[in-house]
Design a protein around this motif. Structure first.
Motif, PDB file in Angstrom:
ATOM      1  N   PRO A  97      14.782  22.764 -39.470  1.00  0.00           N
ATOM      2  CA  PRO A  97      14.137  21.784 -40.351  1.00  0.00           C
ATOM      3  C   PRO A  97      15.153  20.796 -40.918  1.00  0.00           C
ATOM      4  CG  PRO A  97      13.290  23.975 -40.797  1.00  0.00           C
ATOM      5  CD  PRO A  97      14.427  24.152 -39.837  1.00  0.00           C
ATOM      6  N   GLY A  98      14.856  19.522 -40.795  1.00  0.00           N
ATOM      7  CA  GLY A  98      15.785  18.499 -41.236  1.00  0.00           C
ATOM      8  C   GLY A  98      16.846  18.151 -40.220  1.00  0.00           C
ATOM      9  N   GLY A  99      16.793  18.779 -39.035  1.00  0.00           N
ATOM     10  CA  GLY A  99      17.776  18.515 -37.994  1.00  0.00           C
ATOM     11  C   GLY A  99      17.554  17.173 -37.315  1.00  0.00           C
ATOM     12  N   THR A 100      18.506  16.812 -36.463  1.00  0.00           N
ATOM     13  CA  THR A 100      18.454  15.511 -35.791  1.00  0.00           C
ATOM     14  C   THR A 100      17.592  15.512 -34.544  1.00  0.00           C
ATOM     15  OG1 THR A 100      20.386  16.010 -34.412  1.00  0.00           O
ATOM     16  CG2 THR A 100      20.795  15.027 -36.595  1.00  0.00           C
ATOM     17  N   GLY A 101      17.366  16.689 -33.939  1.00  0.00           N
ATOM     18  CA  GLY A 101      16.649  16.751 -32.667  1.00  0.00           C
ATOM     19  C   GLY A 101      17.517  16.394 -31.471  1.00  0.00           C
ATOM     20  N   ARG A 102      18.798  16.110 -31.699  1.00  0.00           N
ATOM     21  CA  ARG A 102      19.721  15.744 -30.615  1.00  0.00           C
ATOM     22  C   ARG A 102      20.349  17.013 -30.050  1.00  0.00           C
ATOM     23  NH1 ARG A 102      24.064  13.425 -31.756  1.00  0.00           N
ATOM     24  NH2 ARG A 102      24.369  12.149 -29.892  1.00  0.00           N
ATOM     25  N   VAL A 103      19.905  17.395 -28.853  1.00  0.00           N
ATOM     26  CA  VAL A 103      20.305  18.660 -28.239  1.00  0.00           C
ATOM     27  C   VAL A 103      21.223  18.384 -27.049  1.00  0.00           C
ATOM     28  CG1 VAL A 103      19.467  20.705 -27.017  1.00  0.00           C
ATOM     29  CG2 VAL A 103      18.195  19.815 -28.976  1.00  0.00           C
ATOM     30  N   LEU A 104      22.263  19.191 -26.930  1.00  0.00           N
ATOM     31  CA  LEU A 104      23.129  19.105 -25.759  1.00  0.00           C
ATOM     32  C   LEU A 104      22.554  20.018 -24.676  1.00  0.00           C
ATOM     33  CD1 LEU A 104      25.812  17.760 -24.876  1.00  0.00           C
ATOM     34  CD2 LEU A 104      26.954  19.908 -25.483  1.00  0.00           C
ATOM     35  N   PRO A 105      22.147  19.486 -23.515  1.00  0.00           N
ATOM     36  CA  PRO A 105      21.469  20.310 -22.517  1.00  0.00           C
ATOM     37  C   PRO A 105      22.388  21.273 -21.787  1.00  0.00           C
ATOM     38  CG  PRO A 105      21.763  18.087 -21.679  1.00  0.00           C
ATOM     39  CD  PRO A 105      22.185  18.069 -23.123  1.00  0.00           C
ATOM     40  N   ASP A 106      23.674  20.991 -21.730  1.00  0.00           N
ATOM     41  CA  ASP A 106      24.650  21.906 -21.133  1.00  0.00           C
ATOM     42  C   ASP A 106      26.032  21.514 -21.628  1.00  0.00           C
ATOM     43  OD1 ASP A 106      25.627  19.780 -19.289  1.00  0.00           O
ATOM     44  OD2 ASP A 106      23.694  20.088 -18.328  1.00  0.00           O
ATOM     45  N   LEU A 107      26.961  22.457 -21.526  1.00  0.00           N
ATOM     46  CA  LEU A 107      28.296  22.244 -22.085  1.00  0.00           C
ATOM     47  C   LEU A 107      29.398  22.473 -21.061  1.00  0.00           C
ATOM     48  CD1 LEU A 107      30.059  21.775 -24.643  1.00  0.00           C
ATOM     49  CD2 LEU A 107      29.945  24.247 -25.036  1.00  0.00           C
ATOM     50  N   TRP A 108      29.215  23.463 -20.192  1.00  0.00           N
ATOM     51  CA  TRP A 108      30.306  23.874 -19.308  1.00  0.00           C
ATOM     52  C   TRP A 108      29.787  24.081 -17.895  1.00  0.00           C
ATOM     53  CZ3 TRP A 108      35.121  23.498 -20.932  1.00  0.00           C
ATOM     54  CH2 TRP A 108      36.152  24.038 -20.158  1.00  0.00           C
ATOM     55  N   ALA A 122       6.121  26.325 -35.592  1.00  0.00           N
ATOM     56  CA  ALA A 122       7.450  26.909 -35.751  1.00  0.00           C
ATOM     57  C   ALA A 122       7.482  27.829 -36.969  1.00  0.00           C
ATOM     58  CB  ALA A 122       8.494  25.810 -35.889  1.00  0.00           C
ATOM     59  N   ALA A 123       8.082  28.988 -36.803  1.00  0.00           N
ATOM     60  CA  ALA A 123       8.128  29.972 -37.885  1.00  0.00           C
ATOM     61  C   ALA A 123       8.911  29.469 -39.086  1.00  0.00           C
ATOM     62  CB  ALA A 123       8.736  31.271 -37.366  1.00  0.00           C
ATOM     63  N   ASP A 124       9.895  28.579 -38.855  1.00  0.00           N
ATOM     64  CA  ASP A 124      10.691  28.081 -39.971  1.00  0.00           C
ATOM     65  C   ASP A 124      10.086  26.839 -40.618  1.00  0.00           C
ATOM     66  OD1 ASP A 124      11.192  26.090 -38.129  1.00  0.00           O
ATOM     67  OD2 ASP A 124      13.323  26.535 -37.886  1.00  0.00           O
ATOM     68  N   GLY A 125       8.893  26.436 -40.168  1.00  0.00           N
ATOM     69  CA  GLY A 125       8.237  25.281 -40.755  1.00  0.00           C
ATOM     70  C   GLY A 125       8.716  23.950 -40.226  1.00  0.00           C
ATOM     71  N   GLY A 126       9.672  23.973 -39.296  1.00  0.00           N
ATOM     72  CA  GLY A 126      10.185  22.726 -38.730  1.00  0.00           C
ATOM     73  C   GLY A 126       9.242  22.127 -37.702  1.00  0.00           C
ATOM     74  N   PRO A 127       9.585  20.947 -37.189  1.00  0.00           N
ATOM     75  CA  PRO A 127       8.685  20.248 -36.267  1.00  0.00           C
ATOM     76  C   PRO A 127       8.892  20.597 -34.793  1.00  0.00           C
ATOM     77  CG  PRO A 127      10.474  18.797 -36.903  1.00  0.00           C
ATOM     78  CD  PRO A 127      10.684  20.083 -37.653  1.00  0.00           C
ATOM     79  N   TRP A 128       9.853  21.469 -34.479  1.00  0.00           N
ATOM     80  CA  TRP A 128      10.133  21.804 -33.084  1.00  0.00           C
ATOM     81  C   TRP A 128       9.798  23.265 -32.799  1.00  0.00           C
ATOM     82  CZ3 TRP A 128      14.017  19.173 -35.932  1.00  0.00           C
ATOM     83  CH2 TRP A 128      14.175  17.814 -35.586  1.00  0.00           C
ATOM     84  N   LEU A 129       9.267  23.504 -31.609  1.00  0.00           N
ATOM     85  CA  LEU A 129       8.941  24.858 -31.168  1.00  0.00           C
ATOM     86  C   LEU A 129      10.022  25.325 -30.199  1.00  0.00           C
ATOM     87  CD1 LEU A 129       6.434  26.726 -31.670  1.00  0.00           C
ATOM     88  CD2 LEU A 129       5.677  26.072 -29.377  1.00  0.00           C
ATOM     89  N   ARG A 130      10.367  26.618 -30.259  1.00  0.00           N
ATOM     90  CA  ARG A 130      11.433  27.151 -29.419  1.00  0.00           C
ATOM     91  C   ARG A 130      10.927  28.375 -28.665  1.00  0.00           C
ATOM     92  NH1 ARG A 130      13.950  26.959 -35.136  1.00  0.00           N
ATOM     93  NH2 ARG A 130      11.818  27.754 -35.260  1.00  0.00           N
ATOM     94  N   ILE A 131      10.976  28.295 -27.340  1.00  0.00           N
ATOM     95  CA  ILE A 131      10.492  29.363 -26.466  1.00  0.00           C
ATOM     96  C   ILE A 131      11.673  29.939 -25.694  1.00  0.00           C
ATOM     97  CG2 ILE A 131       8.989  29.932 -24.518  1.00  0.00           C
ATOM     98  CD1 ILE A 131       7.217  27.582 -25.322  1.00  0.00           C
ATOM     99  N   GLY A 132      11.755  31.262 -25.632  1.00  0.00           N
ATOM    100  CA  GLY A 132      12.807  31.928 -24.874  1.00  0.00           C
ATOM    101  C   GLY A 132      12.233  32.683 -23.695  1.00  0.00           C
ATOM    102  N   ILE A 133      12.780  32.433 -22.511  1.00  0.00           N
ATOM    103  CA  ILE A 133      12.391  33.163 -21.300  1.00  0.00           C
ATOM    104  C   ILE A 133      13.579  34.028 -20.915  1.00  0.00           C
ATOM    105  CG2 ILE A 133      11.496  33.012 -18.966  1.00  0.00           C
ATOM    106  CD1 ILE A 133       9.671  31.737 -21.057  1.00  0.00           C
ATOM    107  N   ASP A 134      13.453  35.320 -21.156  1.00  0.00           N
ATOM    108  CA  ASP A 134      14.551  36.267 -21.010  1.00  0.00           C
ATOM    109  C   ASP A 134      14.397  37.056 -19.719  1.00  0.00           C
ATOM    110  OD1 ASP A 134      16.726  38.080 -22.036  1.00  0.00           O
ATOM    111  OD2 ASP A 134      15.082  39.521 -21.950  1.00  0.00           O
ATOM    112  N   GLY A 135      15.482  37.146 -18.956  1.00  0.00           N
ATOM    113  CA  GLY A 135      15.421  37.962 -17.752  1.00  0.00           C
ATOM    114  C   GLY A 135      16.734  37.936 -17.008  1.00  0.00           C
ATOM    115  N   ALA A 136      17.035  39.017 -16.327  1.00  0.00           N
ATOM    116  CA  ALA A 136      18.219  39.059 -15.479  1.00  0.00           C
ATOM    117  C   ALA A 136      18.101  37.995 -14.395  1.00  0.00           C
ATOM    118  CB  ALA A 136      18.337  40.446 -14.841  1.00  0.00           C
ATOM    119  N   PRO A 137      19.217  37.536 -13.841  1.00  0.00           N
ATOM    120  CA  PRO A 137      19.125  36.547 -12.761  1.00  0.00           C
ATOM    121  C   PRO A 137      18.194  36.972 -11.639  1.00  0.00           C
ATOM    122  CG  PRO A 137      21.387  36.717 -13.510  1.00  0.00           C
ATOM    123  CD  PRO A 137      20.623  37.789 -14.242  1.00  0.00           C
ATOM    124  N   ALA A 138      18.156  38.270 -11.345  1.00  0.00           N
ATOM    125  CA  ALA A 138      17.281  38.758 -10.281  1.00  0.00           C
ATOM    126  C   ALA A 138      15.806  38.599 -10.619  1.00  0.00           C
ATOM    127  CB  ALA A 138      17.585  40.235  -9.986  1.00  0.00           C
TER     128      ALA A 138
END
Length: 214
Positions: free
Chosen positions: A107-118, A24-40
């Motif tokens: 970094p220092g976060g809880t790791g508790r992620v909400l998978p969806d909201l609405w 992780a670029a911020d030195g934290g323990p979690w890696l974050r990957i983004g897959i960007d694209g139009a719905p099509a």
């Protein structure tokens, strides 16, 4: 950028292998990957492929769709049901993504992620439980127009459709969104901003390349 023909299987393996070697670029323990694209461009398909491949390699993975973080219909349709500027700026709740997805993985976060909201179908809160992503876990977030929002991704993949292919593959009822993707192309330049670009005009024959910084 030079593109090389590749199969989806090889592409998924290559991206997973790259992720396995990243920190992780911020030195934290979690890696974050983004897959960007139009719905099509079907970003959910590649996002799920990568998530499953990383799980098979022993990593804990949480795959999240931006479709679960749409704003309520009253806000999305404030200026009409087919306003491309609102689609670009106001459909997705970026504040909630920062608060509920990225914030817990700092970094220092809880790791508790909400998978969806609405839930856009019912236009109500999903009330989904939080998911604990262990340290060394990987977040895979997929959806449209993810770049240029300062999201702290460690690896970004842009699924690229030419303008004619994007128009052809976008459902007729959603073609009013096309000006938003034209704006995204001109203002953000996702083909240059992403670490990896995958051309998907023909889904049977993808091709990929990496940017200078990627």
């Amino acid at each position: 950028m030079r593109f090389e023909a590749i199969t989806w299987e090889r592409l998924t393996d290559a991206l997973a292998e790259r992720a396995m070697g990243l920190k992780a670029a911020d030195g934290g323990p979690w890696l974050r990957i983004g897959i960007d694209g139009a719905p099509a461009a079907r970003p959910e398909e590649l996002g799920r492929r990568i998530a499953e491949t990383l799980r098979l390699r022993g990593r804990s993975v949480l795959a999240v769709s931006t479709e679960g973080f749409l704003r309520p219909a009253s806000l999305r349709y404030e200026f009409g049901r087919e306003d491309p500027d609102t689609y670009y700026d106001g459909w997705f709740d970026t504040g909630a993504l920062w608060r509920e997805v990225f914030g817990p993985l700092e970094p220092g976060g809880t790791g508790r992620v909400l998978p969806d909201l609405w839930d856009p179908a019912t236009d109500r809160a999903t009330r989904s439980p939080y998911r604990l992503l262990p340290e060394s876990g990987v977040l895979v977030l997929y959806g449209p127009m993810l770049l240029g929002r300062w999201f702290p991704f460690d690896l970004t993949v842009h699924l690229r459709l030419s303008a004619p292919a994007l128009r052809r593959r976008t459902e007729e009822g959603a073609r009013w969104t096309l000006p938003a993707f034209e704006r995204y192309e001109s203002e953000v330049g996702p083909g240059e901003a992403a670490d990896v670009v995958v051309r998907v005009d023909d889904f049977r024959h993808p091709a990929w390349g990496t940017t200078a910084g990627g």
